[in-house]
Design a protein around this motif. Structure first.
Motif, PDB file in Angstrom:
ATOM      1  N   ILE A  19     -25.087  21.297  35.748  1.00 43.99           N
ATOM      2  CA  ILE A  19     -24.615  21.998  36.079  1.00 43.99           C
ATOM      3  C   ILE A  19     -25.957  23.742  35.427  1.00 43.99           C
ATOM      4  O   ILE A  19     -26.450  23.402  34.702  1.00 43.99           O
ATOM      5  CB  ILE A  19     -23.710  22.226  35.906  1.00 43.99           C
ATOM      6  CG1 ILE A  19     -23.385  22.300  34.010  1.00 43.99           C
ATOM      7  CG2 ILE A  19     -22.453  21.719  36.238  1.00 43.99           C
ATOM      8  CD1 ILE A  19     -22.024  22.342  34.254  1.00 43.99           C
ATOM      9  N   PRO A  20     -25.487  24.519  35.732  1.00 44.02           N
ATOM     10  CA  PRO A  20     -26.233  25.969  35.227  1.00 44.02           C
ATOM     11  C   PRO A  20     -25.758  26.591  33.974  1.00 44.02           C
ATOM     12  O   PRO A  20     -24.673  25.686  34.165  1.00 44.02           O
ATOM     13  CB  PRO A  20     -25.568  26.978  37.066  1.00 44.02           C
ATOM     14  CG  PRO A  20     -25.895  25.679  37.814  1.00 44.02           C
ATOM     15  CD  PRO A  20     -25.066  25.054  37.518  1.00 44.02           C
ATOM     16  N   VAL A  21     -26.588  27.094  33.897  1.00 43.19           N
ATOM     17  CA  VAL A  21     -26.219  27.503  32.176  1.00 43.19           C
ATOM     18  C   VAL A  21     -27.152  28.551  31.660  1.00 43.19           C
ATOM     19  O   VAL A  21     -27.839  28.973  32.445  1.00 43.19           O
ATOM     20  CB  VAL A  21     -26.890  26.233  30.879  1.00 43.19           C
ATOM     21  CG1 VAL A  21     -26.508  27.151  29.683  1.00 43.19           C
ATOM     22  CG2 VAL A  21     -26.919  24.834  31.172  1.00 43.19           C
ATOM     23  N   LEU A  22     -26.034  29.861  31.359  1.00 42.94           N
ATOM     24  CA  LEU A  22     -26.196  30.959  31.105  1.00 42.94           C
ATOM     25  C   LEU A  22     -25.864  30.686  29.690  1.00 42.94           C
ATOM     26  O   LEU A  22     -24.922  30.657  28.950  1.00 42.94           O
ATOM     27  CB  LEU A  22     -24.391  31.361  31.603  1.00 42.94           C
ATOM     28  CG  LEU A  22     -25.046  33.119  31.205  1.00 42.94           C
ATOM     29  CD1 LEU A  22     -26.152  34.259  32.148  1.00 42.94           C
ATOM     30  CD2 LEU A  22     -23.690  34.425  30.765  1.00 42.94           C
ATOM     31  N   ILE A  40     -18.720  36.997  27.741  1.00 44.86           N
ATOM     32  CA  ILE A  40     -19.372  35.774  27.455  1.00 44.86           C
ATOM     33  C   ILE A  40     -18.201  34.174  27.374  1.00 44.86           C
ATOM     34  O   ILE A  40     -17.837  33.384  28.089  1.00 44.86           O
ATOM     35  CB  ILE A  40     -20.562  35.419  26.435  1.00 44.86           C
ATOM     36  CG1 ILE A  40     -21.741  36.867  26.133  1.00 44.86           C
ATOM     37  CG2 ILE A  40     -20.915  33.946  26.029  1.00 44.86           C
ATOM     38  CD1 ILE A  40     -22.148  36.319  28.075  1.00 44.86           C
ATOM     39  N   ASP A  41     -16.908  34.853  26.321  1.00 47.36           N
ATOM     40  CA  ASP A  41     -15.765  33.967  26.385  1.00 47.36           C
ATOM     41  C   ASP A  41     -15.014  33.671  27.919  1.00 47.36           C
ATOM     42  O   ASP A  41     -14.614  32.667  28.023  1.00 47.36           O
ATOM     43  CB  ASP A  41     -15.236  34.593  24.729  1.00 47.36           C
ATOM     44  CG  ASP A  41     -15.727  33.782  23.843  1.00 47.36           C
ATOM     45  OD1 ASP A  41     -16.678  33.087  23.740  1.00 47.36           O
ATOM     46  OD2 ASP A  41     -15.639  34.645  22.878  1.00 47.36           O
ATOM     47  N   GLU A  42     -14.728  34.451  28.022  1.00 47.81           N
ATOM     48  CA  GLU A  42     -14.050  34.866  29.819  1.00 47.81           C
ATOM     49  C   GLU A  42     -14.356  33.923  30.902  1.00 47.81           C
ATOM     50  O   GLU A  42     -14.088  33.268  30.967  1.00 47.81           O
ATOM     51  CB  GLU A  42     -14.147  36.311  30.262  1.00 47.81           C
ATOM     52  CG  GLU A  42     -12.668  36.874  29.732  1.00 47.81           C
ATOM     53  CD  GLU A  42     -12.958  38.821  29.787  1.00 47.81           C
ATOM     54  OE1 GLU A  42     -12.808  38.668  30.937  1.00 47.81           O
ATOM     55  OE2 GLU A  42     -12.254  39.331  29.014  1.00 47.81           O
ATOM     56  N   ILE A  53     -21.585  27.932  29.850  1.00 43.86           N
ATOM     57  CA  ILE A  53     -21.591  29.383  29.210  1.00 43.86           C
ATOM     58  C   ILE A  53     -22.047  29.344  27.991  1.00 43.86           C
ATOM     59  O   ILE A  53     -20.579  28.660  27.297  1.00 43.86           O
ATOM     60  CB  ILE A  53     -20.684  30.471  29.438  1.00 43.86           C
ATOM     61  CG1 ILE A  53     -19.879  30.402  30.971  1.00 43.86           C
ATOM     62  CG2 ILE A  53     -21.441  31.428  29.000  1.00 43.86           C
ATOM     63  CD1 ILE A  53     -20.770  30.788  32.122  1.00 43.86           C
ATOM     64  N   GLY A  54     -22.895  29.951  26.911  1.00 44.12           N
ATOM     65  CA  GLY A  54     -22.873  30.045  25.235  1.00 44.12           C
ATOM     66  C   GLY A  54     -23.628  30.776  24.558  1.00 44.12           C
ATOM     67  O   GLY A  54     -24.659  31.444  25.899  1.00 44.12           O
ATOM     68  N   LYS A  55     -23.548  30.506  23.751  1.00 44.51           N
ATOM     69  CA  LYS A  55     -24.946  31.050  23.052  1.00 44.51           C
ATOM     70  C   LYS A  55     -25.312  31.180  22.138  1.00 44.51           C
ATOM     71  O   LYS A  55     -25.038  29.750  21.459  1.00 44.51           O
ATOM     72  CB  LYS A  55     -23.823  32.656  21.975  1.00 44.51           C
ATOM     73  CG  LYS A  55     -22.346  33.309  23.113  1.00 44.51           C
ATOM     74  CD  LYS A  55     -20.983  33.255  21.667  1.00 44.51           C
ATOM     75  CE  LYS A  55     -21.818  34.643  20.736  1.00 44.51           C
ATOM     76  NZ  LYS A  55     -21.273  35.360  21.406  1.00 44.51           N
ATOM     77  N   LEU A  56     -26.189  31.996  21.498  1.00 45.83           N
ATOM     78  CA  LEU A  56     -27.719  30.953  20.822  1.00 45.83           C
ATOM     79  C   LEU A  56     -28.027  32.549  19.466  1.00 45.83           C
ATOM     80  O   LEU A  56     -28.366  33.009  20.061  1.00 45.83           O
ATOM     81  CB  LEU A  56     -28.411  30.739  21.364  1.00 45.83           C
ATOM     82  CG  LEU A  56     -29.513  30.508  20.839  1.00 45.83           C
ATOM     83  CD1 LEU A  56     -30.467  28.800  21.269  1.00 45.83           C
ATOM     84  CD2 LEU A  56     -30.626  30.981  20.063  1.00 45.83           C
ATOM     85  N   ASN A  57     -27.663  32.135  18.547  1.00 43.22           N
ATOM     86  CA  ASN A  57     -28.238  33.600  17.349  1.00 43.22           C
ATOM     87  C   ASN A  57     -29.457  32.991  17.203  1.00 43.22           C
ATOM     88  O   ASN A  57     -30.092  32.139  16.805  1.00 43.22           O
ATOM     89  CB  ASN A  57     -27.257  32.478  16.308  1.00 43.22           C
ATOM     90  CG  ASN A  57     -27.355  33.851  15.415  1.00 43.22           C
ATOM     91  OD1 ASN A  57     -28.422  34.612  15.296  1.00 43.22           O
ATOM     92  ND2 ASN A  57     -26.726  34.335  14.836  1.00 43.22           N
ATOM     93  N   VAL A  58     -30.419  34.005  17.403  1.00 43.11           N
ATOM     94  CA  VAL A  58     -31.621  34.620  17.167  1.00 43.11           C
ATOM     95  C   VAL A  58     -31.856  34.293  16.089  1.00 43.11           C
ATOM     96  O   VAL A  58     -33.501  34.208  15.658  1.00 43.11           O
ATOM     97  CB  VAL A  58     -32.206  35.649  18.339  1.00 43.11           C
ATOM     98  CG1 VAL A  58     -31.653  35.764  19.302  1.00 43.11           C
ATOM     99  CG2 VAL A  58     -32.145  37.016  17.368  1.00 43.11           C
ATOM    100  N   ASP A  59     -30.945  35.219  15.088  1.00 43.42           N
ATOM    101  CA  ASP A  59     -31.323  34.543  13.758  1.00 43.42           C
ATOM    102  C   ASP A  59     -31.443  33.510  12.769  1.00 43.42           C
ATOM    103  O   ASP A  59     -32.592  32.837  11.849  1.00 43.42           O
ATOM    104  CB  ASP A  59     -30.624  35.485  12.632  1.00 43.42           C
ATOM    105  CG  ASP A  59     -30.435  37.087  13.407  1.00 43.42           C
ATOM    106  OD1 ASP A  59     -31.265  37.479  13.433  1.00 43.42           O
ATOM    107  OD2 ASP A  59     -29.871  37.659  13.058  1.00 43.42           O
TER     108      ASP A  59
END
Length: 105
Positions: A19-22, A40-42, A53-59
């Motif tokens: 499935i698509p991923v943001l 993003i959470d909503e 839908i997820g997050k990636l910490n660049v640090d």
């Protein structure tokens, strides 16, 4: 709740997703990133089961951020079938992200 993507799980969770991923590339110290966090959470709740839908910490995950040439944050990549189909840089209205997710589904 948004998923947590890392250098280690990126291929399995994002590139191999059916499935698509943001992916929201962010950092804890980034003001605009903090503004986008509730959006993003909503979206993660709204599209559960239809898109990831997820997050990636660049640090903490510089390898993936470097691979996708993320120069400024927040940067949101919309990935479908392992390919980037859309990119959004900066804090944007929720509706803008929704329309991009919808078009990828």
């Amino acid at each position: 709740m948004a998923l947590a993507f890392t250098d280690l799980n990126f291929e399995a969770e994002v590139l191999n997703s059916d499935i698509p991923v943001l992916v929201d590339f962010y950092a804890d110290w980034c003001g605009p990133c903090k503004m986008m966090a509730p959006v993003i959470d909503e979206l993660a709740k709204k599209y559960e089961g239809k898109a990831k839908i997820g997050k990636l910490n660049v640090d903490q995950n510089g390898e993936t951020a470097q691979k996708y040439r993320v120069m400024s944050i927040p940067t949101m990549l919309l990935i479908k079938n392992g390919q980037v189909v859309d990119t959004v840089v900066g804090a944007v209205p929720k509706q803008q992200l929704e329309s991009k997710i919808e078009s990828a589904m």
